[in-house]
Design a protein around this motif. Sequence first.
Motif, PDB file in Angstrom:
ATOM      1  N   ILE A   1      74.179 -25.614  26.253  1.00 31.12           N
ATOM      2  CA  ILE A   1      75.174 -26.036  25.492  1.00 31.12           C
ATOM      3  C   ILE A   1      76.502 -26.187  26.247  1.00 31.12           C
ATOM      4  CG2 ILE A   1      75.722 -24.317  24.037  1.00 31.12           C
ATOM      5  CD1 ILE A   1      76.059 -26.190  21.855  1.00 31.12           C
ATOM      6  N   PHE A   2      76.641 -25.371  27.048  1.00 29.64           N
ATOM      7  CA  PHE A   2      77.755 -24.989  27.767  1.00 29.64           C
ATOM      8  C   PHE A   2      78.158 -26.313  28.691  1.00 29.64           C
ATOM      9  CE2 PHE A   2      78.956 -20.965  26.400  1.00 29.64           C
ATOM     10  CZ  PHE A   2      77.796 -20.247  26.138  1.00 29.64           C
ATOM     11  N   THR A   3      77.110 -26.836  29.266  1.00 26.32           N
ATOM     12  CA  THR A   3      77.395 -27.936  30.041  1.00 26.32           C
ATOM     13  C   THR A   3      78.466 -28.882  29.519  1.00 26.32           C
ATOM     14  OG1 THR A   3      75.628 -29.236  29.455  1.00 26.32           O
ATOM     15  CG2 THR A   3      75.273 -27.733  31.331  1.00 26.32           C
ATOM     16  N   ILE A   4      78.523 -29.085  28.252  1.00 29.10           N
ATOM     17  CA  ILE A   4      79.348 -30.169  27.483  1.00 29.10           C
ATOM     18  C   ILE A   4      80.683 -29.628  27.395  1.00 29.10           C
ATOM     19  CG2 ILE A   4      77.294 -31.641  27.013  1.00 29.10           C
ATOM     20  CD1 ILE A   4      77.901 -30.834  24.016  1.00 29.10           C
ATOM     21  N   TYR A   5      80.977 -28.427  27.656  1.00 25.72           N
ATOM     22  CA  TYR A   5      82.346 -27.968  26.928  1.00 25.72           C
ATOM     23  C   TYR A   5      83.223 -27.491  28.163  1.00 25.72           C
ATOM     24  CZ  TYR A   5      80.528 -27.659  22.300  1.00 25.72           C
ATOM     25  OH  TYR A   5      79.904 -28.329  21.070  1.00 25.72           O
ATOM     26  N   PRO A   6      84.556 -27.461  27.779  1.00 26.15           N
ATOM     27  CA  PRO A   6      85.451 -26.982  28.763  1.00 26.15           C
ATOM     28  C   PRO A   6      85.229 -25.609  28.710  1.00 26.15           C
ATOM     29  CG  PRO A   6      86.578 -28.395  27.469  1.00 26.15           C
ATOM     30  CD  PRO A   6      85.262 -28.055  26.871  1.00 26.15           C
ATOM     31  N   MET A   7      85.219 -24.893  29.984  1.00 27.78           N
ATOM     32  CA  MET A   7      85.035 -23.615  30.272  1.00 27.78           C
ATOM     33  C   MET A   7      86.377 -22.902  31.021  1.00 27.78           C
ATOM     34  SD  MET A   7      81.200 -22.386  30.530  1.00 27.78           S
ATOM     35  CE  MET A   7      81.455 -21.032  30.076  1.00 27.78           C
ATOM     36  N   GLY A   8      86.950 -21.561  30.883  1.00 28.22           N
ATOM     37  CA  GLY A   8      87.993 -21.166  30.963  1.00 28.22           C
ATOM     38  C   GLY A   8      88.107 -19.780  31.594  1.00 28.22           C
ATOM     39  N   TRP A   9      89.101 -19.263  32.225  1.00 25.51           N
ATOM     40  CA  TRP A   9      89.410 -17.986  32.478  1.00 25.51           C
ATOM     41  C   TRP A   9      90.794 -17.554  31.961  1.00 25.51           C
ATOM     42  CZ3 TRP A   9      86.123 -14.594  34.721  1.00 25.51           C
ATOM     43  CH2 TRP A   9      84.878 -15.261  35.433  1.00 25.51           C
ATOM     44  N   TYR A  10      90.777 -16.560  31.261  1.00 22.92           N
ATOM     45  CA  TYR A  10      92.118 -15.811  30.711  1.00 22.92           C
ATOM     46  C   TYR A  10      92.173 -14.361  31.557  1.00 22.92           C
ATOM     47  CZ  TYR A  10      92.573 -19.413  27.368  1.00 22.92           C
ATOM     48  OH  TYR A  10      92.806 -20.541  26.449  1.00 22.92           O
ATOM     49  N   ARG A  11      93.308 -13.735  31.233  1.00 29.12           N
ATOM     50  CA  ARG A  11      93.306 -12.490  31.813  1.00 29.12           C
ATOM     51  C   ARG A  11      94.314 -11.530  30.950  1.00 29.12           C
ATOM     52  NH1 ARG A  11      96.825 -13.672  37.476  1.00 29.12           N
ATOM     53  NH2 ARG A  11      98.681 -14.381  36.625  1.00 29.12           N
TER      54      ARG A  11
ATOM     55  N   ASP B   1      98.636  -9.849  39.539  1.00 25.50           N
ATOM     56  CA  ASP B   1      97.285 -10.554  39.377  1.00 25.50           C
ATOM     57  C   ASP B   1      96.288  -9.167  38.679  1.00 25.50           C
ATOM     58  OD1 ASP B   1      97.228 -12.448  42.385  1.00 25.50           O
ATOM     59  OD2 ASP B   1      97.792 -13.004  40.135  1.00 25.50           O
ATOM     60  N   THR B   2      96.956  -8.099  38.730  1.00 27.10           N
ATOM     61  CA  THR B   2      96.008  -7.347  38.241  1.00 27.10           C
ATOM     62  C   THR B   2      95.929  -7.184  36.785  1.00 27.10           C
ATOM     63  OG1 THR B   2      96.515  -5.621  40.017  1.00 27.10           O
ATOM     64  CG2 THR B   2      95.851  -4.651  37.948  1.00 27.10           C
ATOM     65  N   ALA B   3      94.678  -7.277  36.321  1.00 24.91           N
ATOM     66  CA  ALA B   3      94.157  -7.400  34.747  1.00 24.91           C
ATOM     67  C   ALA B   3      92.690  -7.603  34.574  1.00 24.91           C
ATOM     68  CB  ALA B   3      94.851  -9.061  34.493  1.00 24.91           C
ATOM     69  N   VAL B   4      92.526  -7.394  33.306  1.00 23.29           N
ATOM     70  CA  VAL B   4      91.101  -7.847  33.054  1.00 23.29           C
ATOM     71  C   VAL B   4      90.846  -9.135  32.749  1.00 23.29           C
ATOM     72  CG1 VAL B   4      89.067  -7.367  31.386  1.00 23.29           C
ATOM     73  CG2 VAL B   4      90.881  -5.486  31.961  1.00 23.29           C
ATOM     74  N   TYR B   5      89.921  -9.663  33.618  1.00 21.21           N
ATOM     75  CA  TYR B   5      89.798 -11.169  33.651  1.00 21.21           C
ATOM     76  C   TYR B   5      88.697 -11.672  32.487  1.00 21.21           C
ATOM     77  CZ  TYR B   5      93.058 -12.024  37.093  1.00 21.21           C
ATOM     78  OH  TYR B   5      94.248 -12.221  37.836  1.00 21.21           O
ATOM     79  N   TYR B   6      88.654 -12.731  31.534  1.00 24.57           N
ATOM     80  CA  TYR B   6      87.798 -12.962  30.685  1.00 24.57           C
ATOM     81  C   TYR B   6      87.369 -14.434  30.892  1.00 24.57           C
ATOM     82  CZ  TYR B   6      89.377  -8.830  28.093  1.00 24.57           C
ATOM     83  OH  TYR B   6      89.612  -7.451  27.736  1.00 24.57           O
ATOM     84  N   CYS B   7      86.278 -14.670  30.632  1.00 22.22           N
ATOM     85  CA  CYS B   7      85.632 -15.949  30.424  1.00 22.22           C
ATOM     86  C   CYS B   7      85.625 -16.419  29.025  1.00 22.22           C
ATOM     87  CB  CYS B   7      84.044 -15.994  31.125  1.00 22.22           C
ATOM     88  SG  CYS B   7      83.272 -17.630  31.279  1.00 22.22           S
ATOM     89  N   HIS B   8      85.756 -17.722  28.821  1.00 23.28           N
ATOM     90  CA  HIS B   8      86.033 -18.186  27.570  1.00 23.28           C
ATOM     91  C   HIS B   8      85.571 -19.535  27.333  1.00 23.28           C
ATOM     92  CE1 HIS B   8      88.572 -20.766  24.925  1.00 23.28           C
ATOM     93  NE2 HIS B   8      88.538 -19.676  23.910  1.00 23.28           N
ATOM     94  N   VAL B   9      84.890 -19.738  25.993  1.00 24.24           N
ATOM     95  CA  VAL B   9      84.604 -21.221  25.854  1.00 24.24           C
ATOM     96  C   VAL B   9      84.814 -21.379  24.188  1.00 24.24           C
ATOM     97  CG1 VAL B   9      82.065 -20.559  25.246  1.00 24.24           C
ATOM     98  CG2 VAL B   9      82.507 -23.031  25.800  1.00 24.24           C
ATOM     99  N   LYS B  10      85.137 -22.507  23.731  1.00 27.29           N
ATOM    100  CA  LYS B  10      85.375 -22.602  22.473  1.00 27.29           C
ATOM    101  C   LYS B  10      84.444 -23.753  21.966  1.00 27.29           C
ATOM    102  CE  LYS B  10      88.748 -24.114  18.818  1.00 27.29           C
ATOM    103  NZ  LYS B  10      90.046 -24.382  18.464  1.00 27.29           N
ATOM    104  N   ILE B  11      83.396 -23.159  21.039  1.00 25.24           N
ATOM    105  CA  ILE B  11      82.385 -24.117  20.480  1.00 25.24           C
ATOM    106  C   ILE B  11      82.568 -23.794  19.060  1.00 25.24           C
ATOM    107  CG2 ILE B  11      79.969 -24.763  20.255  1.00 25.24           C
ATOM    108  CD1 ILE B  11      79.476 -23.274  22.935  1.00 25.24           C
ATOM    109  N   VAL B  12      83.542 -24.607  18.402  1.00 25.39           N
ATOM    110  CA  VAL B  12      84.105 -24.420  16.969  1.00 25.39           C
ATOM    111  C   VAL B  12      84.534 -22.952  17.098  1.00 25.39           C
ATOM    112  CG1 VAL B  12      83.414 -24.261  14.604  1.00 25.39           C
ATOM    113  CG2 VAL B  12      81.997 -25.772  16.088  1.00 25.39           C
ATOM    114  N   THR B  13      84.105 -21.957  17.246  1.00 25.77           N
ATOM    115  CA  THR B  13      84.375 -20.553  17.313  1.00 25.77           C
ATOM    116  C   THR B  13      84.806 -20.249  18.899  1.00 25.77           C
ATOM    117  OG1 THR B  13      83.227 -19.888  15.383  1.00 25.77           O
ATOM    118  CG2 THR B  13      84.038 -18.241  16.857  1.00 25.77           C
TER     119      THR B  13
END
Length: 114
Positions: free
Chosen positions: A28-38, A89-101
């Motif tokens: 399902i992820f293929t149809i949603y934008p995906m991002g990185w945060y830190r 740039d030192t940080a914890v990097y997180y992967c993110h997707v929004k699928i309703v939640t």
Amino acid sequence: QVQLVESGGGLVQLGGSLRLSCAASGSIFTIYPMGWYRQAPGKQREFVAVIASGGSTNYADSVKGRFTISRDNAKNMVYLQMNSLKPEDTAVYYCHVKIVTEYWGQGTQVTVSS
């Protein structure tokens, strides 16, 4: 169940490079934008980059020209190539997707030493 698992963080010197990976469960992820945060110590989580399902990208001003986000929909993977790394740039990097939640991975630590 939605799962995002990051990898690829580590310790690198000023000017070095790292490539972060995010493995996403489910096609399902293929149809949603995906991002990185830190999130750096003592600071709020901030946007880094996002990639749409079709491949268009957007970056925070602080990383433009140094970071590149990409995705492989066939493998349900998202990547963040980070070049010319700086101590800030030192940080914890997180992967993110929004699928309703919103969904987040567990994070991967990136430390850039000067």
